[in-house]
Structures are given as C-alpha cells and as structure tokens.
Design a protein around this motif. Structure first.
Motif, PDB file in Angstrom:
ATOM      1  N   SER A  25       6.400  -5.451  -5.086  1.00 16.72           N
ATOM      2  CA  SER A  25       5.625  -6.362  -4.245  1.00 16.72           C
ATOM      3  C   SER A  25       4.673  -7.262  -5.018  1.00 16.72           C
ATOM      4  O   SER A  25       3.964  -8.061  -4.415  1.00 16.72           O
ATOM      5  CB  SER A  25       4.826  -5.539  -3.230  1.00 16.72           C
ATOM      6  OG  SER A  25       4.050  -4.566  -3.921  1.00 16.72           O
ATOM      7  N   ALA A 132       8.679  -4.930   0.190  1.00 15.28           N
ATOM      8  CA  ALA A 132       7.403  -5.410   0.704  1.00 15.28           C
ATOM      9  C   ALA A 132       6.921  -4.610   1.908  1.00 15.28           C
ATOM     10  O   ALA A 132       5.716  -4.398   2.082  1.00 15.28           O
ATOM     11  CB  ALA A 132       7.512  -6.886   1.060  1.00 15.28           C
ATOM     12  N   ALA A 136       3.274  -3.140   1.778  1.00 12.74           N
ATOM     13  CA  ALA A 136       2.292  -3.686   2.705  1.00 12.74           C
ATOM     14  C   ALA A 136       1.724  -2.598   3.613  1.00 12.74           C
ATOM     15  O   ALA A 136       0.508  -2.480   3.787  1.00 12.74           O
ATOM     16  CB  ALA A 136       2.940  -4.787   3.550  1.00 12.74           C
ATOM     17  N   ARG A 139      -0.448   0.062   1.550  1.00 11.60           N
ATOM     18  CA  ARG A 139      -1.736  -0.464   1.110  1.00 11.60           C
ATOM     19  C   ARG A 139      -2.697  -0.657   2.279  1.00 11.60           C
ATOM     20  O   ARG A 139      -3.902  -0.433   2.165  1.00 11.60           O
ATOM     21  CB  ARG A 139      -1.508  -1.793   0.386  1.00 11.60           C
ATOM     22  CG  ARG A 139      -2.753  -2.389  -0.252  1.00 11.60           C
ATOM     23  CD  ARG A 139      -3.113  -1.640  -1.508  1.00 11.60           C
ATOM     24  NE  ARG A 139      -4.306  -2.218  -2.131  1.00 11.60           N
ATOM     25  CZ  ARG A 139      -4.974  -1.651  -3.129  1.00 11.60           C
ATOM     26  NH1 ARG A 139      -4.560  -0.501  -3.609  1.00 11.60           N
ATOM     27  NH2 ARG A 139      -6.032  -2.230  -3.643  1.00 11.60           N
ATOM     28  N   ILE A 209       0.406  -8.779   7.376  1.00 13.46           N
ATOM     29  CA  ILE A 209      -0.118  -8.388   6.066  1.00 13.46           C
ATOM     30  C   ILE A 209       0.351  -9.424   5.055  1.00 13.46           C
ATOM     31  O   ILE A 209       1.547  -9.586   4.819  1.00 13.46           O
ATOM     32  CB  ILE A 209       0.338  -6.981   5.666  1.00 13.46           C
ATOM     33  CG1 ILE A 209      -0.071  -5.973   6.745  1.00 13.46           C
ATOM     34  CG2 ILE A 209      -0.256  -6.591   4.312  1.00 13.46           C
ATOM     35  CD1 ILE A 209       0.430  -4.566   6.498  1.00 13.46           C
ATOM     36  N   SER A 210      -0.597 -10.118   4.471  1.00 10.37           N
ATOM     37  CA  SER A 210      -0.314 -11.187   3.519  1.00 10.37           C
ATOM     38  C   SER A 210      -0.581 -10.710   2.099  1.00 10.37           C
ATOM     39  O   SER A 210      -1.524  -9.966   1.851  1.00 10.37           O
ATOM     40  CB  SER A 210      -1.206 -12.397   3.847  1.00 10.37           C
ATOM     41  OG  SER A 210      -1.123 -13.391   2.855  1.00 10.37           O
ATOM     42  N   ALA A 212       1.059  -8.583   0.067  1.00 13.34           N
ATOM     43  CA  ALA A 212       1.085  -7.121   0.066  1.00 13.34           C
ATOM     44  C   ALA A 212       0.850  -6.528  -1.305  1.00 13.34           C
ATOM     45  O   ALA A 212       1.472  -6.931  -2.285  1.00 13.34           O
ATOM     46  CB  ALA A 212       2.431  -6.628   0.607  1.00 13.34           C
ATOM     47  N   SER A 213      -0.060  -5.579  -1.381  1.00  8.63           N
ATOM     48  CA  SER A 213      -0.389  -4.756  -2.554  1.00  8.63           C
ATOM     49  C   SER A 213      -1.176  -5.491  -3.632  1.00  8.63           C
ATOM     50  O   SER A 213      -1.579  -4.884  -4.623  1.00  8.63           O
ATOM     51  CB  SER A 213       0.877  -4.147  -3.196  1.00  8.63           C
ATOM     52  OG  SER A 213       1.527  -5.068  -4.060  1.00  8.63           O
ATOM     53  N   GLN A 217      -4.612  -9.325  -1.012  1.00  7.53           N
ATOM     54  CA  GLN A 217      -4.037  -8.910   0.266  1.00  7.53           C
ATOM     55  C   GLN A 217      -5.021  -9.126   1.415  1.00  7.53           C
ATOM     56  O   GLN A 217      -6.216  -8.861   1.301  1.00  7.53           O
ATOM     57  CB  GLN A 217      -3.642  -7.432   0.228  1.00  7.53           C
ATOM     58  CG  GLN A 217      -3.107  -6.920   1.573  1.00  7.53           C
ATOM     59  CD  GLN A 217      -2.536  -5.531   1.490  1.00  7.53           C
ATOM     60  OE1 GLN A 217      -1.630  -5.278   0.710  1.00  7.53           O
ATOM     61  NE2 GLN A 217      -3.051  -4.610   2.287  1.00  7.53           N
ATOM     62  N   VAL A 219      -5.230  -8.621   5.877  1.00  6.76           N
ATOM     63  CA  VAL A 219      -4.617  -7.952   7.018  1.00  6.76           C
ATOM     64  C   VAL A 219      -5.207  -8.519   8.301  1.00  6.76           C
ATOM     65  O   VAL A 219      -6.425  -8.693   8.418  1.00  6.76           O
ATOM     66  CB  VAL A 219      -4.854  -6.425   6.968  1.00  6.76           C
ATOM     67  CG1 VAL A 219      -4.195  -5.742   8.170  1.00  6.76           C
ATOM     68  CG2 VAL A 219      -4.331  -5.843   5.673  1.00  6.76           C
ATOM     69  N   ALA A 240       4.179 -12.983   3.674  1.00  8.73           N
ATOM     70  CA  ALA A 240       3.540 -12.063   4.604  1.00  8.73           C
ATOM     71  C   ALA A 240       4.594 -11.255   5.343  1.00  8.73           C
ATOM     72  O   ALA A 240       5.713 -11.719   5.572  1.00  8.73           O
ATOM     73  CB  ALA A 240       2.668 -12.822   5.597  1.00  8.73           C
TER      74      ALA A 240
END
Length: 287
Positions: A25, A132, A136, A139, A209-210, A212-213, A217, A219, A240
C-alpha cells in the motif's frame, strides 16, 4: 514474435525471468522480505504510479527503471505496451521485476500480464503484496470481518473493463457482509444512490480511507446516505478505498486507542533497517 524483437531470441541463449511483485500500500515497512530480496537483484523494473519512491529506491541501483503507471483516464502506456516490455526484456535474458501497488492479483491486471509472459515460454514468479483493502482497514482499525458483524468480505471494483461502471448493486445487499470498493471515489454519489435504490439500508456505516497506511492517511466516516455529501466538503484525495458495512462502526470504538488513527504510529527509516547488522545476515541467508 517480431513485435518483441526477433533479434533478442536469436542472440540470447538464456531467457530471463519475470517477477511479479506486490509493492503493498505504499508503506515500505509492509513490503515482504522476499520482495525486497528479488528487487535487490533486478536488472529491469517496470513500476506503477502507486509504487512509492521509498519502495522504488529499494530496487537495485543498477536496474533500469521504467515508469508504466496507469491512473484513471491517464495511462503512461497502454496495457499491451506494458506486456510487450515484459516479454522483450525477459527474452533479452534480463531479471525483470514488475512492481505493482497493492497485490498484483487483486484488480492489478497481474493475471493478464502473466498470460502474455507464459505465451512466450518465459518463467515467472509471483510475490504477493498487502492489498489496499487490508492495509486501509487495518490502519484505520476497521476489521473487515468480525463474528458479531460480518461473516464475509467482498472486494468490488467500481469500474469494469474499458471504464464501464459496475452497477451490479443487487449483489451487495447482504448486511452480514463487508464490501470494499476499489477505484470508486469518483463514482461515490452515483454508487451510494444506486445502492440505496437497490435496497441497501441508507444508515449502513460507510468509510472512505485515503492514502492507506501512509503518514498522510485520512479517514472519513459516515453512512450510505451522507458519505457523498461529507466527501464533497472534505475532498479526501485519491488513491482511496471505500468500505461499507457494520464493521465500520467499530472505528469509533477503537479510534481513541489506535496509534494509526491518532497519528502516532511509528514509521521507520527503511534504509537504516535494511542496513542494520541484525537484519542483514537473515536476508543474506535467504538470498
């Protein structure tokens, strides 16, 4: 055969190999040790736009690096040209690494690329990456399955081949199933309205969730009925993931204790880790 260069077959007695690697990710700490080992031996690297610079820097410094990234409506190369490059360099006897974001076999066209590779008698290796959806959800503290909320999870692409919208909403009505949408942010309003019209409860928890990780990031939590309006104001960037289902409600239960959502998760300098005396002997032993 001519399109790949017949001279490559005639002059090279040793065929190369293609290594299809999931770069995960974006967080380099989530890359597998096996992926790192193969990347370190690469002679040619074909990489996508979702492969972070930190991960690309972990490839062999002598490798030829070729950007072949594709984003929505913006393709550096068509898929056919990417396939041709894989075959061309492998037939030239090179160790070719195809580096893809996430996992190559989950909406990554990895299967299509390997079909072309094996048609030309080239051996390959596929090394999985953290997709992802897993990165996502983990996290953000949203379990994709939970015995009290969701007994299954479905990964769905928002777009079919050639960009056609995926409107098969009737398959997504099970409230005991978590649904993760890939590549759906640009269709968020259309999708949420279509799901409600098809019978999904408008109060179903929904998350965006943009990045991710990654340290960047973000949310966004809402419901099927209001998430599009929230996104219109928040404007979370791509890439995302969209997560729909009752498990999303657990985000609030965990958020106050989740280091990832509190911005206190540790991101380690990968160069220091890779060069550490403790790790290097272990890596060398499996090389």
């Amino acid at each position: 055969m001519g399109q790949y260069g017949a001279e490559n077959v005639q002059t090279c007695t040793k065929r190369g190999t293609v290594h299809l690697i999931g770069a995960g990710s974006g967080d380099p700490e989530l890359l597998t040790l096996k992926a790192w080992r193969v990347m370190h031996r690469a002679e040619v690297v074909l990489y996508d736009s979702l492969v972070s610079e930190d991960i690309l820097d972990m490839c062999a410094t002598t490798a030829e690096k070729i950007f072949v990234g594709k984003r929505r409506a913006n393709h550096a190369l068509p898929q056919e040209s990417i396939n041709e490059l894989l075959v061309k360099h492998a037939l030239a006897g090179k160790i070719v690494v195809r580096l893809k974001g996430g996992d190559p076999f989950i909406f990554g066209r990895g299967g299509e690329e390997l079909q072309e590779v094996v048609r030309h008698g080239i051996h390959f290796e596929s090394i999985p990456g953290i997709t992802a959806a897993s990165a996502a959800a983990s996290r953000a503290g949203i379990p994709l399955t939970h015995r009290d909320y969701a007994q299954s999870v479905k990964f769905v692409t928002a777009c079919k081949k050639n960009g056609a919208p995926n409107n098969d909403y009737s398959e997504l009505m099970d409230s005991s199933q978590t649904v993760v949408f890939y590549m759906g942010l640009h269709r968020l309003h259309e999708m949420t309205q279509g799901l409600i019209a098809s019978g999904r409860d408008s109060e179903t928890p929904f998350a965006i969730i943009s990045h991710a990780s990654m340290p960047t990031q973000q949310v966004l939590i809402g419901t099927l009925s209001d998430i599009a309006d929230q996104q219109a104001e928040a404007k979370l960037p791509t890439p995302a993931l969209l997560i729909m289902g009752d498990v999303v409600a657990l985000y609030h239960e965990f958020a106050g204790y989740n280091l990832g959502t509190m911005g206190k998760g540790e991101f380690v300098d990968v160069d220091k880790v890779i060069s550490s005396n403790d790790l290097m002997p272990n890596l060398e032993s499996i090389a």
